[in-house]
Design a protein around this motif. Structure first.
Motif, PDB file in Angstrom:
ATOM      1  N   HIS B 125       0.845  -1.191   0.000  1.00 29.43           N
ATOM      2  CA  HIS B 125       0.000   0.000   0.000  1.00 29.43           C
ATOM      3  C   HIS B 125       0.880   1.241   0.000  1.00 29.43           C
ATOM      4  N   ASP B 126       0.304   2.310  -0.448  1.00 31.99           N
ATOM      5  CA  ASP B 126       1.000   3.581  -0.456  1.00 31.99           C
ATOM      6  C   ASP B 126       0.011   4.637   0.008  1.00 31.99           C
ATOM      7  N   ALA B 127       0.253   5.127   1.201  1.00 36.29           N
ATOM      8  CA  ALA B 127      -0.701   6.079   1.781  1.00 36.29           C
ATOM      9  C   ALA B 127      -0.824   7.340   0.934  1.00 36.29           C
ATOM     10  N   LYS B 128       0.234   7.662   0.190  1.00 33.04           N
ATOM     11  CA  LYS B 128       0.195   8.875  -0.630  1.00 33.04           C
ATOM     12  C   LYS B 128      -0.630   8.673  -1.894  1.00 33.04           C
ATOM     13  N   ARG B 129      -0.817   7.430  -2.251  1.00 33.11           N
ATOM     14  CA  ARG B 129      -1.555   7.165  -3.492  1.00 33.11           C
ATOM     15  C   ARG B 129      -2.699   6.204  -3.226  1.00 33.11           C
ATOM     16  N   SER B 130      -3.497   6.539  -2.239  1.00 32.50           N
ATOM     17  CA  SER B 130      -4.625   5.668  -1.929  1.00 32.50           C
ATOM     18  C   SER B 130      -5.501   5.518  -3.158  1.00 32.50           C
ATOM     19  N   SER B 131      -5.849   4.316  -3.437  1.00 33.46           N
ATOM     20  CA  SER B 131      -6.616   4.068  -4.648  1.00 33.46           C
ATOM     21  C   SER B 131      -8.046   4.535  -4.479  1.00 33.46           C
ATOM     22  N   SER B 132      -8.676   4.776  -5.603  1.00 34.11           N
ATOM     23  CA  SER B 132     -10.083   5.145  -5.583  1.00 34.11           C
ATOM     24  C   SER B 132     -10.961   3.907  -5.694  1.00 34.11           C
ATOM     25  N   ALA B 133     -10.339   2.768  -5.522  1.00 26.69           N
ATOM     26  CA  ALA B 133     -11.090   1.525  -5.651  1.00 26.69           C
ATOM     27  C   ALA B 133     -12.162   1.437  -4.579  1.00 26.69           C
ATOM     28  N   PRO B 134     -13.233   0.757  -4.893  1.00 18.71           N
ATOM     29  CA  PRO B 134     -14.337   0.680  -3.936  1.00 18.71           C
ATOM     30  C   PRO B 134     -14.086  -0.347  -2.845  1.00 18.71           C
ATOM     31  N   PHE B 135     -12.947  -0.223  -2.213  1.00 15.14           N
ATOM     32  CA  PHE B 135     -12.670  -1.089  -1.086  1.00 15.14           C
ATOM     33  C   PHE B 135     -12.762  -0.223   0.158  1.00 15.14           C
ATOM     34  N   ALA B 136     -13.724  -0.542   0.977  1.00 15.52           N
ATOM     35  CA  ALA B 136     -14.069   0.364   2.068  1.00 15.52           C
ATOM     36  C   ALA B 136     -12.905   0.590   3.014  1.00 15.52           C
ATOM     37  N   ALA B 137     -12.169  -0.446   3.309  1.00 15.72           N
ATOM     38  CA  ALA B 137     -11.087  -0.300   4.282  1.00 15.72           C
ATOM     39  C   ALA B 137      -9.888  -1.092   3.792  1.00 15.72           C
ATOM     40  N   GLN B 138      -8.737  -0.558   4.074  1.00 16.02           N
ATOM     41  CA  GLN B 138      -7.517  -1.252   3.687  1.00 16.02           C
ATOM     42  C   GLN B 138      -6.601  -1.342   4.892  1.00 16.02           C
ATOM     43  N   ASN B 139      -5.960  -2.465   5.031  1.00 17.07           N
ATOM     44  CA  ASN B 139      -4.953  -2.625   6.060  1.00 17.07           C
ATOM     45  C   ASN B 139      -3.609  -2.314   5.434  1.00 17.07           C
ATOM     46  N   HIS B 140      -3.096  -1.134   5.706  1.00 19.86           N
ATOM     47  CA  HIS B 140      -1.836  -0.725   5.096  1.00 19.86           C
ATOM     48  C   HIS B 140      -0.645  -1.490   5.652  1.00 19.86           C
ATOM     49  N   ASN B 141      -0.869  -2.263   6.675  1.00 20.15           N
ATOM     50  CA  ASN B 141       0.192  -3.080   7.240  1.00 20.15           C
ATOM     51  C   ASN B 141       0.149  -4.496   6.663  1.00 20.15           C
ATOM     52  N   GLU B 142      -0.330  -4.557   5.468  1.00 27.02           N
ATOM     53  CA  GLU B 142      -0.470  -5.847   4.802  1.00 27.02           C
ATOM     54  C   GLU B 142       0.167  -5.745   3.414  1.00 27.02           C
ATOM     55  N   ILE B 143       0.778  -6.816   2.996  1.00 24.63           N
ATOM     56  CA  ILE B 143       1.350  -6.859   1.650  1.00 24.63           C
ATOM     57  C   ILE B 143       0.831  -8.108   0.934  1.00 24.63           C
ATOM     58  N   ALA B 144       1.144  -8.194  -0.333  1.00 23.86           N
ATOM     59  CA  ALA B 144       0.866  -9.430  -1.078  1.00 23.86           C
ATOM     60  C   ALA B 144       2.150  -9.853  -1.777  1.00 23.86           C
ATOM     61  N   ILE B 145       2.429 -11.123  -1.696  1.00 23.34           N
ATOM     62  CA  ILE B 145       3.588 -11.672  -2.404  1.00 23.34           C
ATOM     63  C   ILE B 145       3.063 -12.427  -3.623  1.00 23.34           C
ATOM     64  N   VAL B 146       3.540 -12.029  -4.767  1.00 19.71           N
ATOM     65  CA  VAL B 146       3.040 -12.593  -6.014  1.00 19.71           C
ATOM     66  C   VAL B 146       4.132 -13.435  -6.663  1.00 19.71           C
ATOM     67  N   ASP B 147       3.788 -14.656  -6.965  1.00 16.45           N
ATOM     68  CA  ASP B 147       4.676 -15.492  -7.766  1.00 16.45           C
ATOM     69  C   ASP B 147       4.239 -15.317  -9.215  1.00 16.45           C
ATOM     70  N   ILE B 148       5.011 -14.556  -9.952  1.00 19.32           N
ATOM     71  CA  ILE B 148       4.587 -14.192 -11.305  1.00 19.32           C
ATOM     72  C   ILE B 148       4.588 -15.401 -12.230  1.00 19.32           C
ATOM     73  N   VAL B 149       5.532 -16.290 -12.017  1.00 19.05           N
ATOM     74  CA  VAL B 149       5.619 -17.468 -12.881  1.00 19.05           C
ATOM     75  C   VAL B 149       4.416 -18.386 -12.661  1.00 19.05           C
ATOM     76  N   ASP B 150       4.094 -18.614 -11.377  1.00 22.38           N
ATOM     77  CA  ASP B 150       2.963 -19.500 -11.078  1.00 22.38           C
ATOM     78  C   ASP B 150       1.616 -18.789 -11.189  1.00 22.38           C
ATOM     79  N   GLY B 151       1.642 -17.484 -11.198  1.00 16.16           N
ATOM     80  CA  GLY B 151       0.397 -16.733 -11.279  1.00 16.16           C
ATOM     81  C   GLY B 151      -0.406 -16.773 -10.002  1.00 16.16           C
ATOM     82  N   THR B 152       0.293 -16.817  -8.858  1.00 16.54           N
ATOM     83  CA  THR B 152      -0.404 -16.890  -7.572  1.00 16.54           C
ATOM     84  C   THR B 152      -0.054 -15.681  -6.722  1.00 16.54           C
ATOM     85  N   SER B 153      -0.925 -15.429  -5.757  1.00 13.77           N
ATOM     86  CA  SER B 153      -0.732 -14.305  -4.857  1.00 13.77           C
ATOM     87  C   SER B 153      -1.169 -14.713  -3.464  1.00 13.77           C
ATOM     88  N   ARG B 154      -0.452 -14.245  -2.446  1.00  8.54           N
ATOM     89  CA  ARG B 154      -0.890 -14.502  -1.073  1.00  8.54           C
ATOM     90  C   ARG B 154      -0.637 -13.256  -0.239  1.00  8.54           C
TER      91      ARG B 154
END
Lengths: 278, 521
Positions: B125-154
């Motif tokens: 997350h980037d507090a300076k560039r909060s998205s306009s997406a319709p997600f009511a709340a975001q946990n900025h202390n959370e990340i996602a790790i993406v395996d681009i080759v496998d096409g997975t995210s956690r």
């Protein structure tokens, strides 16, 4: 329905009625009726003072078979047309979703100016532009040379309906001009088109010529509207590039064009305009 | 009345409006180098465009059907982060194949950081560039790790007291990533769920804000430059296969007042030491450089004092350390200092540039180029710095060059150390073609040129281009020059044939496939 046809029907109905009444009085009435019919048809026949009208009644209205037999005619036309492409890509250069064009051309009708078959040859040109990306002016121009065949069928008084089949060759020009620096890249695509339309026309006589002792209409002004569907081959603008002159000194660095994609201008088409036939 | 009539006519003519975003301002990023191709992302039209410099082929484009929020360039793919309808998505576009892999995300993120090999990405997350997406709340202390080759995210919760991450650095083996937050570092395993959270606090409890973070080439340490201490903060990592451990060391250098820069050598040259440059306590304008053992072994730590105010440290290919900097960073005056330092041999030589540098140097194998504006502003001075090291001594040779015109941009090629400079020069009699558009004097104004300087011989090869230059760079076997304009005008020049006959110009690269937008949506 024309006055001539009304007269014929009236004569027919009068004849059938005469079988049950006194024939001598009916003959006189019939003669009076004929005179009346002659007067009724007067507006389209100009008889010089002191002259008797001779021969068949001259043609006066569009569906009159005798008038349709008047012979070959020429004509010119001008009209506005608009095609409404279903391809969303067209929106890149048009804020209104339609390409409006001006068409001019000439017509030859071998049998009648208001009835039957005619062939038209003309050109159409128009362009649409829109501001894109807040800094560029996109302009799409389409020029066509087209031939069309028209078949007119009289329906009522001066009105006729017609069908038109058109085929043509298109030259499409796409240019993108940056507003600040004035730099422009463009490309031309050539394609083919065809269209089928149905329309209606109001053709009124505006000029006459002497025929025997009277005059017949030989100049017509037509106003028409038609609607149908146009098919265009996709215009591929695959060499968008600056319009360079290779002969500059020093020569330019070799350039590779950009493939901007293609646009299909097929869609509903309408036309309306005026024609002068003689 | 006329306007109304025209409106009615057009309303009759056809439908109005379109979903295509062509009425918006064109926003794009690029070009960046991906798999030896020049790549742009047209954010407004949501398309990736790339040019293969090795062929005369036209640019290619691929639509990414989403509302683009962020773009990250990897070594072989472009990551486009955004939203498709109500869903947050990540599109990975392989270059040059043009294959797109869509990865659905559970929540939206504003930034993506790609690992050096391109296998993984960490979404933050980037507090300076909060998205306009319709997600009511975001946990900025959370990340996602993406395996681009496998096409997975956690998703991974960081569980820190900080807000959104400041940065992410990957270890060279790409088994772990260090998530840098305001007062903590969380090291997460990329392939499993293990992680370790390390608060960044002084023994007295004062929070430390990271300003620079480096992974050691062997992956055993994370080095940090922080706000509240002149010490190099060394986070030692351990991994027993079941858990990741971490412990902080504060590596102090006597006489250091403020830590200004950190560097580590290449993996081959790394021997467990980090290089740092400091301002010197009690000596305004003086500086210190140190080679510090990552575990705090003072026996192998070496340091050297400089009279000038070095603020940056770079490690050259041969292991020599280049120290340089701008005195104004430390509030001092004078020309920038440059120094070559052999930490293990203990030799150092210091000199000064002829004038303020325009930016960081272009660093090559055993050399560097500094650019500074010549007097009058119509020419550019170029100082070539060569460090010559022998058994007996180490020497710094500064050789000035002056180029006509004003340098707009510069870059260096890593493999041969050549520096390419984009220069604007007067068009008249330059060899450039006449101006394409406009009236009057077709040779008025300026045009661009590339000057390529060899590091040893200082031989300069030049090529005059047909338009001014705003940016230059290296892509594979080519130099590239980006010209003015928003739609991507670029000239490519082979690095082994710097002449106009072999150059190739592309105009309006970002317009590639624009008429096909409707089909791509």
């Amino acid at each position: 329905m024309s006055l001539s046809w009304m007269a014929v029907l009236l004569l027919a109905s009068t004849s059938s009625t005469a079988q049950t009444v006194d024939t001598s009085s009916m003959a006189a009435e019939l003669e009076e009726l004929r005179e009346l019919v002659k007067k009724k048809t007067k507006p389209s026949v100009r008889t010089e003072p002191g002259q008797e009208s001779v021969g068949p009644a001259p043609p006066t209205i569009s569906f009159d078979k005798r008038m349709a037999d008047a012979g070959a005619s020429m004509g010119v036309y001008t009209r506005i047309s608009s095609v409404i492409p279903s391809d969303e890509s067209f929106a890149v250069t048009s804020p209104i979703g339609a390409l409006v064009r001006i068409e001019v051309g000439a017509e030859f009708a071998p049998t009648s100016p208001v009835e039957g078959f005619a062939v038209q040859l003309g050109i159409a040109a128009g362009a649409q532009s829109r501001r894109i990306y807040d800094s560029y002016n996109g302009l799409l121009g389409l020029t066509s040379l087209h031939v069309s065949g028209v078949y007119r069928l009289p329906i009522w008084t001066y009105f006729s309906t017609y069908a038109r089949v058109t085929g043509g060759v298109d030259w499409a020009h796409l240019s993108l001009r940056e507003e600040v620096r004035g730099t422009e890249i463009d490309d031309v695509a050539v394609g083919f088109s065809g269209a089928g339309t149905l329309g209606t026309e109001l053709a009124v006589p505006v000029g006459y010529t002497k025929q025997g002792s009277g005059e017949v209409a030989d100049q017509w002004l037509g106003f028409y509207f038609e609607v149908g569907y146009a098919l265009h081959t996709a215009h591929e603008f695959d060499e968008l590039a600056r319009d360079t002159n290779d002969d500059t000194e020093p020569a330019r660095i070799r350039r590779v064009g950009t493939d901007g994609g293609d646009v299909d201008l097929s869609g509903v088409v309408w036309r309306m305009g005026a024609a002068f036939r003689f | 009345m006329k306007t109304k009539s025209m409106f009615l006519l057009f309303a009759f003519a056809g439908c109005t409006g379109t979903d295509l975003p062509i009425g918006d301002t064109l926003e794009s990023v690029g070009p960046e180098v991906v798999a030896s191709h020049l790549v742009w992302v047209n954010q407004t039209a949501a398309s990736v465009v790339w040019v293969d410099p090795s062929r005369d082929a036209q640019p290619r484009a691929l639509g990414v059907p989403q509302e683009v929020q962020h773009v990250a360039f990897g070594p072989s793919a472009v990551l486009v982060l955004g939203r498709s309808g109500e869903k947050a998505v990540l599109d990975a576009v392989a270059i040059p194949e043009g294959d797109r892999t869509r990865i659905d995300l559970d929540t939206s993120f504003e930034r993506a950081l790609v690992s050096p090999s391109g296998r993984f990405a960490v979404l933050v997350h980037d507090a300076k560039r909060s998205s306009s997406a319709p997600f009511a709340a975001q946990n900025h202390n959370e990340i996602a790790i993406v395996d681009i080759v496998d096409g997975t995210s956690r998703r991974v919760s960081l569980d820190t007291e900080s807000t959104s991450p400041r940065n992410v650095v990957f270890d060279p083996d790409e088994t772990r990533a260090a998530i840098v937050l305001d007062a903590a570092v969380v090291v997460v395993a990329l392939g499993d769920d293990r992680r370790v959270k390390v608060p960044l606090k002084l023994p007295g409890g004062e929070r430390l804000t990271p300003e620079q973070v480096l992974f050691a080439p062997d992956g055993a340490h994370v080095f940090l430059r922080t706000s509240a201490t002149p010490d190099v903060v060394s986070l030692a990592l351990s991994d027993d296969g079941t858990a990741i451990g971490g412990s902080l060391n504060f590596l102090a250098v006597p006489g250091a007042e403020r830590l200004l820069d950190l560097a580590v050598p290449s993996r081959d040259a790394y021997d467990g030491h980090v290089l740092a440059v400091f301002s010197r306590a009690g000596d305004e304008g003086g500086s210190l450089a140190a080679r510090i053992d990552a575990n705090g072994d003072t026996a192998t730590t070496t340091q050297v004092g400089l009279d000038g105010a070095a603020t940056r440290v770079d490690v050259l290919m041969d292991g020599t350390v280049l120290l340089h900097g701008s005195p104004d960073v430390l509030g001092a005056v004078g020309n920038p200092v440059v120094a070559g330092w052999d930490p293990q041999g203990g030799r150092v030589e210091e000199d000064k540039l002829a004038g303020p540098a325009m930016g960081p140097p272009a660093v090559g194998d055993a050399s560097a180029f500094f650019l500074h504006e010549a007097e009058g502003g119509t020419a550019t001075a170029l100082t070539s710095l060569a460090i010559r090291r022998s058994d007996a001594r180490l020497g710094v040779a500064l050789r000035p060059l002056v180029l006509g015109g004003k340098v707009k941009s510069y870059a260096s090629s890593a493999d041969d150390g050549r520096v390419v400079l984009g220069v604007d020069i007067a068009r008249e009699d330059s060899g450039a073609a006449p101006i394409l558009d406009g009236y009057g004097n077709k040779f008025a104004g300026e045009t661009g040129a590339l000057a390529v300087v060899s590091p040893q011989s200082l031989e300069i090869e030049t090529i005059v281009l047909d338009d001014p230059v705003v940016r230059v760079g290296v892509v594979g076997d080519y130099f590239f020059a980006v010209h003015e304009g928003v739609v991507g005008d670029v000239t490519l020049v082979p690095r082994d044939a710097i002449d106009r006959a072999d150059a190739l110009r592309f105009d309006g690269v970002l317009l590639t496939g624009q008429l096909d937008q409707g089909e791509q949506r």
